[in-house]
Design a protein around this motif. Structure first.
Motif, short mmCIF file in Angstrom:
data_model
loop_
_atom_site.label_atom_id
_atom_site.label_comp_id
_atom_site.label_asym_id
_atom_site.label_seq_id
_atom_site.Cartn_x
_atom_site.Cartn_y
_atom_site.Cartn_z
N ILE A 194 -78.13 7.51 -40.27
CA ILE A 194 -79.06 7.45 -41.40
C ILE A 194 -79.86 8.74 -41.53
O ILE A 194 -80.19 9.18 -42.63
N VAL A 195 -80.15 9.37 -40.40
CA VAL A 195 -80.94 10.61 -40.43
C VAL A 195 -80.07 11.82 -40.67
O VAL A 195 -80.39 12.70 -41.48
N VAL A 196 -78.92 11.91 -39.98
CA VAL A 196 -78.15 13.14 -39.98
C VAL A 196 -77.43 13.38 -41.30
O VAL A 196 -77.27 14.53 -41.73
N VAL A 197 -76.99 12.32 -41.99
CA VAL A 197 -76.22 12.53 -43.22
C VAL A 197 -77.07 13.14 -44.34
O VAL A 197 -76.68 14.16 -44.92
N PRO A 198 -78.24 12.58 -44.69
CA PRO A 198 -79.00 13.20 -45.78
C PRO A 198 -79.39 14.64 -45.50
O PRO A 198 -79.21 15.52 -46.35
N PHE A 199 -79.93 14.89 -44.30
CA PHE A 199 -80.40 16.24 -43.99
C PHE A 199 -79.23 17.22 -43.85
O PHE A 199 -79.31 18.37 -44.30
N GLY A 200 -78.14 16.77 -43.23
CA GLY A 200 -76.98 17.64 -43.10
C GLY A 200 -76.36 17.99 -44.44
O GLY A 200 -76.00 19.14 -44.70
N VAL A 201 -76.25 16.98 -45.32
CA VAL A 201 -75.67 17.22 -46.64
C VAL A 201 -76.58 18.12 -47.48
O VAL A 201 -76.11 19.04 -48.18
N LEU A 202 -77.88 17.87 -47.45
CA LEU A 202 -78.81 18.70 -48.22
C LEU A 202 -78.78 20.16 -47.73
O LEU A 202 -78.82 21.09 -48.55
N ALA A 203 -78.72 20.35 -46.41
CA ALA A 203 -78.67 21.71 -45.89
C ALA A 203 -77.39 22.42 -46.34
O ALA A 203 -77.44 23.57 -46.81
N ALA A 204 -76.24 21.75 -46.21
CA ALA A 204 -74.98 22.35 -46.63
C ALA A 204 -74.96 22.58 -48.14
O ALA A 204 -74.45 23.60 -48.62
N LEU A 205 -75.52 21.65 -48.90
CA LEU A 205 -75.54 21.78 -50.36
C LEU A 205 -76.37 22.98 -50.79
O LEU A 205 -75.98 23.74 -51.69
N TYR A 206 -77.50 23.18 -50.14
CA TYR A 206 -78.33 24.33 -50.49
C TYR A 206 -77.64 25.64 -50.14
O TYR A 206 -77.63 26.59 -50.93
N ILE A 207 -77.05 25.69 -48.93
CA ILE A 207 -76.39 26.93 -48.50
C ILE A 207 -75.23 27.28 -49.41
O ILE A 207 -75.04 28.43 -49.80
N LEU A 216 -78.99 36.84 -45.02
CA LEU A 216 -79.77 35.72 -44.48
C LEU A 216 -78.93 34.45 -44.39
O LEU A 216 -78.97 33.74 -43.38
N VAL A 217 -78.14 34.17 -45.42
CA VAL A 217 -77.29 32.98 -45.40
C VAL A 217 -76.23 33.09 -44.32
O VAL A 217 -75.91 32.10 -43.63
N ARG A 218 -75.68 34.29 -44.14
CA ARG A 218 -74.67 34.48 -43.07
C ARG A 218 -75.30 34.26 -41.71
O ARG A 218 -74.66 33.68 -40.81
N ILE A 219 -76.53 34.71 -41.53
CA ILE A 219 -77.22 34.49 -40.25
C ILE A 219 -77.44 33.00 -40.01
O ILE A 219 -77.26 32.49 -38.89
N VAL A 220 -77.81 32.28 -41.09
CA VAL A 220 -78.02 30.83 -40.96
C VAL A 220 -76.72 30.14 -40.57
O VAL A 220 -76.71 29.26 -39.70
N ARG A 221 -75.61 30.55 -41.19
CA ARG A 221 -74.31 29.93 -40.85
C ARG A 221 -73.96 30.20 -39.39
O ARG A 221 -73.46 29.31 -38.68
N ILE A 222 -74.19 31.43 -38.94
CA ILE A 222 -73.90 31.77 -37.54
C ILE A 222 -74.76 30.91 -36.60
O ILE A 222 -74.29 30.39 -35.59
N ALA A 223 -76.04 30.75 -36.98
CA ALA A 223 -76.94 29.95 -36.15
C ALA A 223 -76.48 28.50 -36.08
O ALA A 223 -76.50 27.87 -35.02
N VAL A 224 -76.06 27.95 -37.23
CA VAL A 224 -75.58 26.56 -37.26
C VAL A 224 -74.34 26.41 -36.39
O VAL A 224 -74.21 25.45 -35.61
#
Length: 545
Positions: free
Chosen positions: A309-322, A331-339
């Motif tokens: 219930i927690v991981v799906v909304p936040f995970g989808v929103l993060a991927a959708l924004y990126i 900056l986006v490439r750094i975020v992807r590397i960090a993830v």
């Protein structure tokens, strides 16, 4: 040969061979787990081993192996001498559960009809012959044949009394204890907030009267429980081990009695189904090495659901924004590397973070703001199923983000442009076209996340899992879901029984059966998610593209 390599058939065959080997290995592992755990459910025959020195012993034959050469004299090292391992039980008599016997020392092996397996609430199984049934110390039924006919009736009677006592303790007495604790906390709340001494005294006096009423109810129920216990304690059995050593066992401490050597295959099958039902729906006993694992099943499933219930909304929103909104750049490439790097962080690191942030910081702050009257006893500032679920959400978040982003990237850009050309806004395109089409990929990430979360143990050990939870996170008391409570987990149950049990060897069947159950639960959750994914893929395949 060059033409053969160019066609790629070799690599197809190698891939198929690798898949076949993997399936064989997985099937072999499951068969191994099943074979090692079957003794927990199957009514194994009791053998009577008569040794050459005249000593006798009852037990279930567990294994047979060649005696190591180091244990043999030089004159016998050129011979293959076997030994058998017996589970002899009767721990309260012998102090141990297993015994190795060399076959060269065995004179005879029998399968006596009178040999009984007595499952007890403590000290494990007792193997022997029941010579008489006693009521208040006097013999009521005597002789092994007569006892075989009558024993089930007496055991069922004692079990009914024990079940009634358990129901009283868990429901009526449990409710009284819960009410007394709530009233006690209400007094502390009044002492903390009420400044008017006169009002405080009157309120506390009224609550103390309610506590006295609850205590009176408790005393009434306690008398009833004591009466039931005394009634059940009147019944006992006299049993003897193979050497004739006698012991009196109260019926109230016996779970079941059966004679495996005279049971038919159908009877053993019914027995197995009964044991499976007990394993799934009952509470554990005997330091978690006997009984059921229902609290661990409930805790595992609830934790996975909360995590999802927690991981799906936040995970989808993060991927959708990126993928859809963020300007692609450094900056986006750094975020992807960090993830991606977060996916490789050891799980215990997430556990330490959950302990520090969720439990000590967030939970401690909640206690100070909303439960100051309960301090220093923490309410939320200690491990619980909510904090464990949130910790696992962080652990599995990278998996969901990566899978969602890959699903979003697979949607053709032309679909987005066509929708926007028809006048749709960016949000309408995302909500009506992109997200529905990416849902199968999102569910793929969720499947991977659930599979990993269900098997994690290390972060749970410091965020809320316990060896034995007296209360489930869900009960009949408002607010019904108590997410601050500690919980049991199948993965930790396997670790605890397999490595922390006082009698590890006797607990091994429980370890294997719990392992198989955990695998089945993970498979069931994954199959459910895959069915939903397949239906969604079929639904949006033609409508989106």
């Amino acid at each position: 040969m060059k033409k053969f390599f160019k066609t790629g058939d070799l690599f197809i065959w190698l891939t198929g061979m690798g898949l076949g080997i993997s399936l064989i290995m997985i099937s072999g592992l499951l068969v191994l787990i099943l074979m090692n755990g079957k003794d927990y459910f199957w009514a194994s025959e009791i053998v009577e081993v008569i040794q050459k020195d005249g000593s006798k012993v009852f037990g279930n034959q567990i294994s047979r192996e060649i005696v190591p050469l180091l244990n043999l004299p030089d004159t016998l090292k050129d011979k293959d001498i076997n030994r058998i391992q017996l589970k002899i039980g009767n721990r309260d008599l012998y102090g141990f559960d297993f015994q190795w016997i060399d076959e060269r020392d065995i004179s005879k092996v029998n399968l006596p009809d009178y040999a009984a397996t007595i499952e007890r609430m403590e000290f494990g199984n007792f193997y022997g012959q029941i010579t008489e049934i006693l009521v208040e110390g006097s013999t009521t039924v005597k002789g092994t044949e007569a006892v075989q006919i009558e024993i089930d009736k007496y055991v069922d009677y004692a079990n009914n009394i024990r079940s009634e006592i358990k129901a009283l303790e868990k429901s009526d007495i449990g409710r009284i204890n819960y009410n007394i604790e709530e009233l006690r906390l209400e007094i502390k709340n009044i002492e903390y907030y009420e400044k008017d001494i006169k009002k405080r005294s009157s309120k506390i006096a009224a609550i103390e009267k309610q506590i006295d009423d609850e205590n009176n109810k408790y005393q009434t129920l306690k008398v009833k429980v004591d009466s039931l216990t005394a009634n059940a304690s009147r019944y006992s059995i006299n049993v003897q081990d193979a050497s004739g050593r006698s012991k009196i066992i109260p019926l109230i401490s016996i779970v079941r009695v059966y004679y495996p050597n005279i049971m038919s295959f159908g009877s053993k099958l019914v027995f197995t189904l009964t044991k499976i039902q007990e394993f799934i729906f009952d509470d554990p006993r005997e330091s978690n090495t006997e009984g059921g694992v229902f609290p661990a099943i409930f805790g595992t499933v609830l934790m996975v659901l909360l995590m999802s219930i927690v991981v799906v909304p936040f995970g989808v929103l993060a991927a959708l924004y990126i993928r859809e909104y963020a300007k692609q750049g450094v900056l986006v490439r750094i975020v992807r590397i960090a993830v991606n790097n977060l996916a490789g962080v050891p799980s215990i690191v997430f556990g330490v973070f959950g302990l520090g942030f969720f439990i000590y910081f967030v939970g401690g702050t909640i206690d100070q703001l909303f439960y100051p009257e309960k301090l220093p006893t923490p309410t939320w500032g200690t491990g619980g199923i909510l904090w464990a679920s949130l910790t696992l959400s962080l652990l599995t978040m990278p998996v969901v983000i990566v899978a969602t982003e890959e699903a979003l990237a697979a949607i053709p850009r032309g679909v987005r442009e066509a929708a926007m050309a028809l006048g749709a806004t960016k949000w309408q395109v995302v909500r009506k076209i992109v997200l529905p089409a990416a849902t199968p990929g999102i569910l793929t990430g969720l499947i991977l996340a659930m599979a990993r979360a269900a098997g994690e143990v290390a972060p749970l050990m410091i965020t809320g899992v316990v060896k034995l939870a007296p209360s489930l996170p869900f009960d009949a008391y408002a607010p019904f879901f108590h997410l601050d409570r500690k919980f049991m987990h199948l993965g930790f149950h396997i670790y605890d029984v397999g490595f922390q049990s006082p009698n590890v060897e006797a607990a091994m069947p429980m370890v294997y059966t719990t392992t198989l159950l955990l695998i089945l639960i993970v498979v069931l959750l994954n199959i459910t998610a895959m069915v939903i994914r397949a239906n969604l893929r079929k639904k949006y395949k033609s409508s989106t593209f």
